[in-house]
Design a protein around this motif. Structure first.
Motif, PDB file in Angstrom:
ATOM      1  N   PHE A  51       8.947   7.971  -3.399  1.00 18.55           N
ATOM      2  CA  PHE A  51       9.224   9.318  -3.890  1.00 18.55           C
ATOM      3  C   PHE A  51       9.794   9.213  -5.298  1.00 18.55           C
ATOM      4  O   PHE A  51      10.677   8.399  -5.550  1.00 18.55           O
ATOM      5  CB  PHE A  51      10.228  10.074  -3.007  1.00 18.55           C
ATOM      6  CG  PHE A  51      10.514  11.442  -3.544  1.00 18.55           C
ATOM      7  CD1 PHE A  51       9.583  12.459  -3.386  1.00 18.55           C
ATOM      8  CD2 PHE A  51      11.677  11.706  -4.262  1.00 18.55           C
ATOM      9  CE1 PHE A  51       9.805  13.721  -3.934  1.00 18.55           C
ATOM     10  CE2 PHE A  51      11.910  12.967  -4.800  1.00 18.55           C
ATOM     11  CZ  PHE A  51      10.967  13.968  -4.623  1.00 18.55           C
ATOM     12  N   SER A  56       0.011  11.825  -0.252  1.00 16.44           N
ATOM     13  CA  SER A  56       0.982  12.929  -0.323  1.00 16.44           C
ATOM     14  C   SER A  56       2.417  12.550   0.011  1.00 16.44           C
ATOM     15  O   SER A  56       3.313  13.388  -0.128  1.00 16.44           O
ATOM     16  CB  SER A  56       0.513  14.070   0.577  1.00 16.44           C
ATOM     17  OG  SER A  56       0.153  13.563   1.839  1.00 16.44           O
ATOM     18  N   ASN A  72       0.819  -1.221   0.000  1.00 18.15           N
ATOM     19  CA  ASN A  72       0.000   0.000   0.000  1.00 18.15           C
ATOM     20  C   ASN A  72       0.849   1.265   0.000  1.00 18.15           C
ATOM     21  O   ASN A  72       0.439   2.294  -0.523  1.00 18.15           O
ATOM     22  CB  ASN A  72      -0.877   0.046   1.266  1.00 18.15           C
ATOM     23  CG  ASN A  72      -2.079  -0.840   1.136  1.00 18.15           C
ATOM     24  OD1 ASN A  72      -2.412  -1.266   0.023  1.00 18.15           O
ATOM     25  ND2 ASN A  72      -2.722  -1.130   2.252  1.00 18.15           N
TER      26      ASN A  72
HETATM   27  C1  LIG Z   1       2.683   6.927  -5.689  1.00 17.89           C
HETATM   28  S1  LIG Z   1       2.948   7.454  -4.038  1.00 17.89           S
HETATM   29  C2  LIG Z   1       2.977   9.231  -4.200  1.00 17.89           C
HETATM   30  C3  LIG Z   1       3.672   9.897  -3.038  1.00 17.89           C
HETATM   31  C4  LIG Z   1       3.959  11.393  -3.248  1.00 17.89           C
HETATM   32  N1  LIG Z   1       2.783  12.125  -3.624  1.00 17.89           N
HETATM   33  C5  LIG Z   1       5.057  11.607  -4.262  1.00 17.89           C
HETATM   34  O1  LIG Z   1       4.760  11.985  -5.405  1.00 17.89           O
HETATM   35  O2  LIG Z   1       6.241  11.408  -3.929  1.00 17.89           O
HETATM   36  C6  LIG Z   1       1.397   7.121  -3.302  1.00 17.89           C
HETATM   37  C7  LIG Z   1       1.323   7.374  -1.811  1.00 17.89           C
HETATM   38  O3  LIG Z   1      -0.023   7.147  -1.372  1.00 17.89           O
HETATM   39  C8  LIG Z   1      -0.006   6.533  -0.095  1.00 17.89           C
HETATM   40  N2  LIG Z   1      -1.306   5.845   0.041  1.00 17.89           N
HETATM   41  C9  LIG Z   1      -1.675   4.663  -0.503  1.00 17.89           C
HETATM   42  N3  LIG Z   1      -2.958   4.391  -0.199  1.00 17.89           N
HETATM   43  C10 LIG Z   1      -3.420   5.430   0.543  1.00 17.89           C
HETATM   44  C11 LIG Z   1      -4.676   5.740   1.147  1.00 17.89           C
HETATM   45  N4  LIG Z   1      -5.700   4.895   1.051  1.00 17.89           N
HETATM   46  N5  LIG Z   1      -4.795   6.896   1.825  1.00 17.89           N
HETATM   47  C12 LIG Z   1      -3.723   7.755   1.938  1.00 17.89           C
HETATM   48  N6  LIG Z   1      -2.529   7.526   1.377  1.00 17.89           N
HETATM   49  C13 LIG Z   1      -2.365   6.369   0.697  1.00 17.89           C
HETATM   50  C14 LIG Z   1       1.218   5.628  -0.128  1.00 17.89           C
HETATM   51  O4  LIG Z   1       1.704   5.346   1.161  1.00 17.89           O
HETATM   52  C15 LIG Z   1       2.213   6.477  -0.957  1.00 17.89           C
HETATM   53  O5  LIG Z   1       3.009   7.280  -0.129  1.00 17.89           O
END
Ligand SMILES: C[S@@+](CC[C@H](N)C(=O)[O-])C[C@H]1O[C@@H](n2cnc3c(N)ncnc32)[C@H](O)[C@@H]1O
Length: 283
Positions: free
Chosen positions: A112, A138, A77
């Motif tokens: 990241f 985020s 996740n």
């Molecule tokens: C693809 S990453 C993007 C992280 C950041 N925005 C970046 O660009 O570096 C997706 C993020 O969403 C978080 N995530 C996944 N499922 C989530 C949920 N249901 N609610 C909140 N965050 C979530 C993950 O832990 C991860 O840090």
């Protein structure tokens, strides 16, 4: 006359003579840089040459202090990719800079990607004075912090599930002196979204592969005339599946929409690419 001991143009060239002819065919050229840390994908054929490759990269790029190899795909996740130091200083906390922002990033513990920097700046430049922004998924805070430093937004709500990423996001906001503009929520978007009914002028949704499961929540939280930025991975130029998911979710939330833009952001694999949809909510 050709000069002897010419500085190699890239890593592959620098590895010439250090690998066998067969190994050299697999020699990597590209890597990602996070400040003074470089992260490189080394093919399995060169498993035993990791240290040599790391040390060669250190030699030709004095700005790097640490070289890491990628040890897994993005999994779970939290979408975390395992990494391992193969040369240089044993440090995995990168100090990364983009768009007038400095971010601490604990590699191997959070997701990241430096490759979305231009997207973050593009959205920041679209944000109007006084807007409220939803930064979902985020991570360590690149979206909200870049927005805070490069726009006249009123405020952002940054929601993140991974506690380590959340902790670093708080620190990154402090480093960039914008903590008063961002509310950081450690939690699951599915569990907290109801608090934000029609609150946001814009929502950024950088969660490819599973982000479509949160489209209904986004249509619940966006203001009339607001914009949603939705990211997905698709087979080349095939926008059909996500477009269908977007229209279905909007319909379920009884929102009228117009897809203003859909376009490729970057190559993801030989056959797939990351795309972004800019979705305007009309009512
Ligand atoms: C693809 S990453 C993007 C992280 C950041 N925005 C970046 O660009 O570096 C997706 C993020 O969403 C978080 N995530 C996944 N499922 C989530 C949920 N249901 N609610 C909140 N965050 C979530 C993950 O832990 C991860 O840090």
């Amino acid at each position: 006359m050709v000069a002897k001991n010419k500085t190699p143009r890239n890593l592959k060239e620098a590895l010439k003579g250090k690998l066998t002819k067969k190994e050299f065919e697999f020699a990597p050229k590209a890597f990602d840089s996070f400040g003074d840390i470089a992260v490189i994908e080394i093919p399995k054929e060169l498993e035993k040459k990791k240290k040599l490759i790391g040390e060669t990269l250190l030699e030709i790029n004095p700005r790097f202090l640490t070289i890491c190899s990628i040890e897994s795909d993005h999994v779970g996740n939290y979408r975390v990719q395992k990494v391992k130091v193969i040369a240089g200083k044993k440090n995995l906390v990168a100090t990364y800079k983009e768009s007038a922002v400095t971010l601490k990033v604990p590699l191997g513990e959070v997701f990241f990607s430096p490759r979305l920097g231009s997207e973050r700046l593009r959205i920041a430049q679209e944000i109007k004075k006084g807007e409220k922004i939803g930064c979902w998924f985020s991570g360590v805070g690149p979206y909200p912090v870049v927005f805070a430093k490069n726009s006249q937004m009123d405020s952002a709500v940054a929601i993140e599930l991974n506690p380590v990423a959340h902790k670093y996001a708080l620190e990154n906001a402090k480093i960039n002196k914008c903590e008063d503009k961002i509310e950081f929520v450690k939690g699951d978007v599915k569990k907290v979204y109801k608090k934000y009914k029609k609150v946001f002028d814009r929502i950024a949704m950088p969660l490819p592969h599973t982000g479509y499961q949160f489209l209904e929540e986004a249509f619940f939280c966006i203001k009339p005339k607001g914009m949603i930025y939705f990211y997905e991975i698709v087979e080349k130029e095939d926008f059909k599946l996500p477009e269908g998911q977007i229209r279905e979710a909007a319909k379920k939330q009884k929102r009228k929409i117009r897809i203003m833009r859909k376009r490729r952001v970057r190559q993801f694999s030989p056959t797939k690419e990351q795309v972004v949809f800019d979705i305007k909510v009309l009512d």
